[in-house]
Scaffold this active site. Structure first.
Site, short mmCIF file in Angstrom:
data_model
loop_
_atom_site.label_atom_id
_atom_site.label_comp_id
_atom_site.label_asym_id
_atom_site.label_seq_id
_atom_site.Cartn_x
_atom_site.Cartn_y
_atom_site.Cartn_z
N SER A 1 22.13 18.18 33.12
CA SER A 1 23.31 19.46 34.33
C SER A 1 22.81 20.58 34.19
CB SER A 1 24.23 19.13 34.27
OG SER A 1 25.21 17.94 33.95
N LYS B 1 21.67 21.21 37.80
CA LYS B 1 21.83 20.54 39.15
C LYS B 1 22.37 22.18 40.19
CE LYS B 1 24.68 17.23 37.13
NZ LYS B 1 26.39 17.05 36.64
N TYR C 1 17.57 12.29 41.42
CA TYR C 1 18.34 12.44 40.96
C TYR C 1 17.92 11.89 39.09
CZ TYR C 1 22.90 13.38 37.67
OH TYR C 1 23.49 13.42 36.63
N TYR D 1 31.61 22.41 32.66
CA TYR D 1 32.27 20.83 32.57
C TYR D 1 33.88 21.52 32.42
CZ TYR D 1 28.05 18.86 30.92
OH TYR D 1 26.61 18.56 30.89
N VAL E 1 24.28 17.61 28.48
CA VAL E 1 24.11 17.17 28.04
C VAL E 1 22.61 16.98 26.84
CG1 VAL E 1 25.98 15.28 28.92
CG2 VAL E 1 23.56 14.83 29.61
#
Ligand code: GLU
Length: 319
Positions: free
Chosen positions: A66, A69, A190, A242, A260
């Site tokens: 992530s 992102k 993605y 998160y 993660v």
């Protein structure tokens, strides 16, 4: 005034302090990530002037997950501008898990840091062909890291084979016209973005590029448009950790993003970046040691954005 030698010394202390912490679990929901060595632990710091320091397994590669992102969000802003980009993704913390299947009252993903938002952003930057979109992303991250990065094809295939929830999110976005009908192309973009291999030093150099308003501090390559750096850092500060993001902003006070696979990247605007790799995660998906390292460093050096001592904004000039 603390200097670079003292900073290095402190990072070594923090590394020793937390390396015996074995709390948390390596994630297995993407089967390939379950193969990580849980004991790996690397810390890297790079300043906005290009000074760097690493300790531990800082050469160990892992997938960026992530942490891709905010970087993809920057590319979408550059390609489409703010007005168009925010029609496809909001900037509100969701208060929910990263993979939540939930949209805001305009049927947009809440923000670019949750999977729904990142999939919407992936659709914006996916390019004319699956190869072109992935290649452009990889090139940009390589420029930021200062070396040629590559994709972990095994992790990418593992995500594609098991990513039913991300597929469901993508079709929900398609239903609301947030993404176009090339849903598989978007998901390929993605999954590939999440599977870029980095080490903690690469991540810290990418972070230092953000801290240095878009220019790599070592190679001086102009990587990101400086006009959008604050967009990325803002959503990192409010949504990057998160559903620990609020507590993180309160306690640590730095724009950051975790992934993660066990990476955390924190940025001190105009000054430096901290990257940690340690794959044991807490129950919210953040690296246990990563949180501890960043918390200790932020406290020792007064890096919190709203620290009253404002020591953070002074100390680096003295290095
Ligand atoms: N590729 C992962 C997923 O979509 C990214 C999750 C993360 O690092 O937060 O589930």
């Amino acid at each position: 005034m603390k200097d670079l030698a003292a900073l290095k010394d402190y990072i070594l202390q923090v590394y020793e302090r937390h390396r015996t912490n074995h709390e948390g679990q390596v994630t297995t929901y993407i089967p390939e990530l379950g193969k990580a060595n849980p004991d790996h632990f690397g810390i890297s710091v790079v300043t906005a002037q290009g000074q760097e320091f690493s300790v531990g397994d800082s050469q160990q590669e892992f997938t960026i997950q992530s942490i891709c992102k905010p970087l993809a969000f920057l590319m979408a802003l550059e390609q489409h501008g703010r007005e168009t980009t925010i029609k496809h993704v909001g900037m509100e913390p969701s208060g929910e898990a990263f993979n939540s299947i939930n949209l805001d009252r305009l049927n947009r993903p809440f923000n670019p840091m949750v999977n729904a938002g990142a999939i919407s952003v992936a659709a914006l930057i996916k390019g004319a062909s699956p190869e072109a979109g992935v290649d452009a992303f990889l090139k940009r991250l390589s420029l930021a890291a200062g070396r040629d990065l590559r994709i972990d094809q095994a992790v990418c295939a593992s995500e594609a084979a098991t990513g039913f929830r991300n597929r469901a999110i993508a079709y929900l976005l398609r239903n609301f016209d947030m993404i176009d009908d090339q849903v598989d192309h978007t998901l390929h973009q993605y999954f590939s973005q999440c599977s870029v291999l980095v080490n903690s030093r690469d991540l810290a150099m990418i972070g230092a590029t953000l801290a240095n308003i878009g220019d790599n501090p070592e190679t001086h390559a102009e990587v990101f448009d400086m006009n959008y750096i604050k967009d990325a850092l803002s959503v990192m500060l409010t949504c990057g950790m998160y559903d620990y993001s609020g507590e993180w902003a309160y306690n640590v006070g730095l724009p950051a993003k975790s992934g993660v696979a066990g990476g955390i990247l924190a940025v001190v605007n105009r000054q430096l970046s901290i990257a940690v790799y340690s794959p044991r995660l807490d129950d919210r998906g953040n690296s246990v040691r990563g949180i501890k390292v960043c918390t200790d460093l932020a406290e020792e050096y007064g890096l919190h954005a709203f620290n009253f001592t404002n020591f953070g904004s002074n100390f680096i000039q003295a290095l």
